[in-house]
Design a protein around this motif. Structure first.
Motif, PDB file in Angstrom:
ATOM      1  N   ASP A  44      42.448  40.139  33.199  1.00 19.95           N
ATOM      2  CA  ASP A  44      42.901  38.759  33.243  1.00 19.95           C
ATOM      3  C   ASP A  44      41.852  37.868  32.584  1.00 19.95           C
ATOM      4  O   ASP A  44      40.808  38.349  32.111  1.00 19.95           O
TER       5      ASP A  44
ATOM      6  N   SER B 175      39.728  35.712  33.774  1.00 19.95           N
ATOM      7  CA  SER B 175      38.408  35.685  34.404  1.00 19.95           C
ATOM      8  C   SER B 175      37.604  36.920  34.044  1.00 19.95           C
ATOM      9  O   SER B 175      36.380  36.837  33.833  1.00 19.95           O
TER      10      SER B 175
ATOM     11  N   ALA C  15      34.133  37.022  31.821  1.00 22.20           N
ATOM     12  CA  ALA C  15      32.962  37.742  32.323  1.00 22.20           C
ATOM     13  C   ALA C  15      32.477  38.785  31.321  1.00 22.20           C
ATOM     14  O   ALA C  15      31.273  38.978  31.155  1.00 22.20           O
TER      15      ALA C  15
ATOM     16  N   ALA D 122      41.146  32.505  28.393  1.00 20.27           N
ATOM     17  CA  ALA D 122      39.720  32.852  28.342  1.00 20.27           C
ATOM     18  C   ALA D 122      39.034  32.144  27.182  1.00 20.27           C
ATOM     19  O   ALA D 122      37.922  31.622  27.326  1.00 20.27           O
TER      20      ALA D 122
ATOM     21  N   GLN E 202      38.569  28.545  28.259  1.00 16.38           N
ATOM     22  CA  GLN E 202      37.563  28.391  29.321  1.00 16.38           C
ATOM     23  C   GLN E 202      36.139  28.606  28.813  1.00 16.38           C
ATOM     24  O   GLN E 202      35.222  27.901  29.227  1.00 16.38           O
TER      25      GLN E 202
ATOM     26  N   THR F 238      40.083  41.540  37.745  1.00 19.33           N
ATOM     27  CA  THR F 238      39.827  40.109  37.847  1.00 19.33           C
ATOM     28  C   THR F 238      38.489  39.841  38.501  1.00 19.33           C
ATOM     29  O   THR F 238      38.018  40.633  39.319  1.00 19.33           O
ATOM     30  N   CYS F 239      37.904  38.733  38.165  1.00 19.84           N
ATOM     31  CA  CYS F 239      36.722  38.225  38.858  1.00 19.84           C
ATOM     32  C   CYS F 239      37.117  37.126  39.829  1.00 19.84           C
ATOM     33  O   CYS F 239      36.262  36.562  40.502  1.00 19.84           O
ATOM     34  N   ASP F 240      38.398  36.813  39.883  1.00 23.70           N
ATOM     35  CA  ASP F 240      38.915  35.755  40.746  1.00 23.70           C
ATOM     36  C   ASP F 240      40.174  36.238  41.469  1.00 23.70           C
ATOM     37  O   ASP F 240      41.287  35.796  41.160  1.00 23.70           O
TER      38      ASP F 240
ATOM     39  N   GLN G  75      43.455  34.206  42.952  1.00 24.26           N
ATOM     40  CA  GLN G  75      44.591  33.716  42.169  1.00 24.26           C
ATOM     41  C   GLN G  75      45.860  34.512  42.413  1.00 24.26           C
ATOM     42  O   GLN G  75      46.930  34.110  41.975  1.00 24.26           O
TER      43      GLN G  75
END
Length: 116
Positions: free
Chosen positions: A5, A7, A11, A43, A46, A101-103, A106
């Motif tokens: 995703d 995030s 990363a 991404a 962001q 994901t790092c999040d 969500q």
């Protein structure tokens, strides 16, 4: 083998070691990584990723960009969340691969998600 995703992509571009190691393994051909088109857009927005920075990430045959096709777009239009999250879930369901994901906040509990 994994759907990244936005995030996770951010990363990876930030050289987060677990994701860099995964990318290196995929680049060797150990397994594919999937990049949903909406996650690439999110991404890039962001993290301010320039278009030319994608070339070395996506050149390997093991890296798959997943377009947002008509079936996905019409189905996920009724779902909640960002478009990138909705497409990541759609692609995970279509491939059977988990979303990295790092999040994880969500995602709904029933989504096939692995937090890194």
């Amino acid at each position: 083998m994994f759907v990244l995703d936005a995030s996770a992509i951010v990363a990876m571009f930030d050289a987060y070691e677990p994701l860099m190691n995964l990318w290196f393994r995929a680049d060797r051909g150990d397994f594919p990584l999937a990049f949903p088109a909406a996650a690439i857009v999110e991404a890039g927005d962001q993290a301010g990723i320039r278009p030319t920075a994608w070339e070395p990430v996506l050149w390997s045959p093991s890296m798959k960009v997943l377009p947002l096709d008509e079936a996905a777009a019409t189905t996920v239009s009724a779902w909640s969340g960002s478009l990138a999250v909705r497409q990541a879930i759609w692609e995970s369901e279509a491939t059977g691969w988990p979303v990295l994901t790092c999040d994880p906040g969500q995602y709904a509990a029933e989504a096939y998600v692995l937090a890194v």
